[in-house]
Enzyme design. Structure first.
Site, mmCIF file in Angstrom:
data_model
loop_
_atom_site.group_PDB
_atom_site.id
_atom_site.type_symbol
_atom_site.label_atom_id
_atom_site.label_comp_id
_atom_site.label_asym_id
_atom_site.label_seq_id
_atom_site.Cartn_x
_atom_site.Cartn_y
_atom_site.Cartn_z
ATOM 1 N N ASN A 1 -64.132 -25.356 11.991
ATOM 2 C CA ASN A 1 -63.927 -25.244 10.542
ATOM 3 C C ASN A 1 -63.067 -26.417 10.068
ATOM 4 O O ASN A 1 -61.935 -26.592 10.534
ATOM 5 C CB ASN A 1 -63.234 -23.902 10.255
ATOM 6 C CG ASN A 1 -63.022 -23.664 8.772
ATOM 7 O OD1 ASN A 1 -62.603 -24.565 8.050
ATOM 8 N ND2 ASN A 1 -63.293 -22.469 8.316
ATOM 9 N N HIS B 1 -59.481 -27.534 6.361
ATOM 10 C CA HIS B 1 -58.114 -28.051 6.210
ATOM 11 C C HIS B 1 -58.045 -29.566 6.139
ATOM 12 O O HIS B 1 -57.027 -30.116 5.716
ATOM 13 C CB HIS B 1 -57.207 -27.497 7.309
ATOM 14 C CG HIS B 1 -56.954 -26.035 7.099
ATOM 15 N ND1 HIS B 1 -56.345 -25.548 5.963
ATOM 16 C CD2 HIS B 1 -57.288 -24.955 7.835
ATOM 17 C CE1 HIS B 1 -56.292 -24.239 6.026
ATOM 18 N NE2 HIS B 1 -56.857 -23.850 7.148
ATOM 19 N N HIS C 1 -66.119 -23.784 3.921
ATOM 20 C CA HIS C 1 -66.102 -22.643 2.997
ATOM 21 C C HIS C 1 -66.039 -23.191 1.579
ATOM 22 O O HIS C 1 -65.036 -23.791 1.196
ATOM 23 C CB HIS C 1 -64.874 -21.782 3.316
ATOM 24 C CG HIS C 1 -64.773 -20.524 2.517
ATOM 25 N ND1 HIS C 1 -63.795 -19.592 2.740
ATOM 26 C CD2 HIS C 1 -65.509 -20.031 1.486
ATOM 27 C CE1 HIS C 1 -63.941 -18.588 1.904
ATOM 28 N NE2 HIS C 1 -64.970 -18.837 1.118
ATOM 29 N N ARG D 1 -65.260 -22.317 -1.595
ATOM 30 C CA ARG D 1 -64.601 -21.201 -2.280
ATOM 31 C C ARG D 1 -64.853 -21.256 -3.785
ATOM 32 O O ARG D 1 -65.087 -22.317 -4.353
ATOM 33 C CB ARG D 1 -63.085 -21.254 -2.032
ATOM 34 C CG ARG D 1 -62.656 -20.886 -0.627
ATOM 35 C CD ARG D 1 -61.144 -20.855 -0.555
ATOM 36 N NE ARG D 1 -60.622 -19.794 -1.395
ATOM 37 C CZ ARG D 1 -60.219 -18.601 -0.945
ATOM 38 N NH1 ARG D 1 -60.244 -18.331 0.341
ATOM 39 N NH2 ARG D 1 -59.780 -17.694 -1.778
ATOM 40 N N ARG E 1 -60.582 -24.733 -3.568
ATOM 41 C CA ARG E 1 -59.245 -25.220 -3.176
ATOM 42 C C ARG E 1 -59.291 -26.242 -2.052
ATOM 43 O O ARG E 1 -58.346 -26.978 -1.855
ATOM 44 C CB ARG E 1 -58.314 -24.069 -2.816
ATOM 45 C CG ARG E 1 -58.677 -23.362 -1.548
ATOM 46 C CD ARG E 1 -57.572 -22.420 -1.128
ATOM 47 N NE ARG E 1 -57.474 -21.281 -2.034
ATOM 48 C CZ ARG E 1 -56.990 -20.099 -1.657
ATOM 49 N NH1 ARG E 1 -56.560 -19.922 -0.434
ATOM 50 N NH2 ARG E 1 -56.930 -19.102 -2.505
ATOM 51 N N GLU F 1 -69.677 -20.980 4.602
ATOM 52 C CA GLU F 1 -69.103 -19.676 4.253
ATOM 53 C C GLU F 1 -69.149 -19.530 2.736
ATOM 54 O O GLU F 1 -68.749 -20.454 2.005
ATOM 55 C CB GLU F 1 -67.652 -19.588 4.712
ATOM 56 C CG GLU F 1 -67.508 -19.464 6.202
ATOM 57 C CD GLU F 1 -66.052 -19.347 6.614
ATOM 58 O OE1 GLU F 1 -65.162 -19.173 5.755
ATOM 59 O OE2 GLU F 1 -65.797 -19.455 7.811
ATOM 60 N N THR G 1 -58.861 -15.897 4.286
ATOM 61 C CA THR G 1 -59.672 -14.677 4.246
ATOM 62 C C THR G 1 -58.926 -13.557 4.974
ATOM 63 O O THR G 1 -58.701 -13.642 6.178
ATOM 64 C CB THR G 1 -61.050 -14.938 4.907
ATOM 65 O OG1 THR G 1 -61.484 -16.228 4.497
ATOM 66 C CG2 THR G 1 -62.057 -13.906 4.498
ATOM 67 N N GLU H 1 -69.796 -11.823 12.189
ATOM 68 C CA GLU H 1 -68.624 -12.502 12.724
ATOM 69 C C GLU H 1 -67.476 -11.511 12.630
ATOM 70 O O GLU H 1 -67.162 -11.009 11.540
ATOM 71 C CB GLU H 1 -68.308 -13.780 11.927
ATOM 72 C CG GLU H 1 -67.076 -14.481 12.485
ATOM 73 C CD GLU H 1 -66.918 -15.906 11.983
ATOM 74 O OE1 GLU H 1 -67.940 -16.568 11.688
ATOM 75 O OE2 GLU H 1 -65.762 -16.344 11.875
ATOM 76 N N HIS I 1 -61.046 -16.201 13.145
ATOM 77 C CA HIS I 1 -59.840 -16.032 12.322
ATOM 78 C C HIS I 1 -58.580 -15.909 13.155
ATOM 79 O O HIS I 1 -58.458 -15.021 13.985
ATOM 80 C CB HIS I 1 -59.912 -14.849 11.351
ATOM 81 C CG HIS I 1 -59.089 -15.128 10.133
ATOM 82 N ND1 HIS I 1 -57.747 -14.909 10.088
ATOM 83 C CD2 HIS I 1 -59.413 -15.707 8.954
ATOM 84 C CE1 HIS I 1 -57.284 -15.321 8.916
ATOM 85 N NE2 HIS I 1 -58.264 -15.805 8.213
#
Ligand code: PXP
Length: 239
Positions: A7, A10, A43, A45, A49, A70, A101, A151, A192
């Protein structure tokens, strides 16, 4: 072979902190693939963000790169995702104020909405996944909804391990959920809050075929990269 999904949200968080172009998530996606990532997760969103629409479009069009997008159940986001045509989608709950999440989808409450979304992606041959808590009743609903994968949200297990509390009950919950899903023909993923230790613990569950990891992996990369980058700068300023 268990697969690793990386992922890179970031990287975009860091880029956005400056409002400029570096570090570039597109470059991160290619870099992670070359380093051995089996897929890349982003993701998109509702509040944008981190990853934005342009990032998502560019990353989804990289050739020979498996992209797991995502998305929430928001109709605008679903429309965008259908146009982006990623290889995979993972439907996640989204709450504007959350830092990340926080839990799995409420499948009971959103059954018909999620079923419709899944069929839209299935019609385009896009693999679907549902981000859920390790619960047997949710796995049964997931089967009804005809998702390809689930998931399992591993955040609770990760918190127990990190705070050195007994995690065996949560581990058993994840194990039983994984086995049931696998028996029902649903592919099992986990994600996660995973670090080296929690990931290692979860490898004991044979049914888990894919791990999706972001925050810790990117955080660790900073430490392992610092050494090299400091040397580059020292060389540059040496006159
Ligand atoms: N899987 C899903 C569905 C997520 O929403 C997230 C967080 O964005 C992750 C995996 C990665 O979690 P972490 O960043 O804690 O590794």
């Amino acid at each position: 072979m268990k697969r690793l999904g990386v992922n890179i949200d970031h990287i975009a968080t860091l880029r956005n902190a400056r409002g400029e172009l570096h570090p570039n998530p597109l470059f991160a996606a290619k870099f992670a693939k070359n380093a051995g990532a089996d897929s890349i997760t982003i993701h998109l969103r509702e509040d944008r963000r981190h990853i934005n629409d342009i990032d998502a479009k560019k990353i989804c069009s990289i050739k020979n790169l498996l992209v797991n997008l995502e998305i929430s159940t928001n109709s605008e986001i679903v429309k965008i995702a259908l146009k982006l045509k990623p290889d995979f989608v993972c439907i996640v709950p989204e709450n504007r104020k959350e830092i990340t999440t926080e839990g799995g989808l409420n499948l009971k409450k959103n059954k018909s909405k999620i079923k419709k979304i899944i069929s839209k992606f299935a019609n385009k041959n896009i693999r679907t996944s549902l981000f859920i808590n390790p619960s047997l009743s949710d796995i049964k609903i997931a089967k009804e909804l005809k998702t390809d994968c689930i998931e399992i949200h591993t955040g609770h297990l990760a918190n127990l391990v990190k705070s050195k509390k007994n995690f065996s009950k949560e581990f058993q919950r994840i194990k039983k959920s994984s086995k049931l899903a696998n028996n029902l023909g649903i592919e099992v993923h986990a994600g996660h809050g995973l670090d080296y230790k929690t990931t290692k613990i979860l490898t004991k569950i044979n049914e888990i075929q894919e791990f999706n990891i972001g925050h810790y992996l990117i955080g660790e990369s900073v430490f392992y990269g610092l050494n090299k980058i400091i040397k580059i700068f020292k060389k540059i300023i040496k006159v």
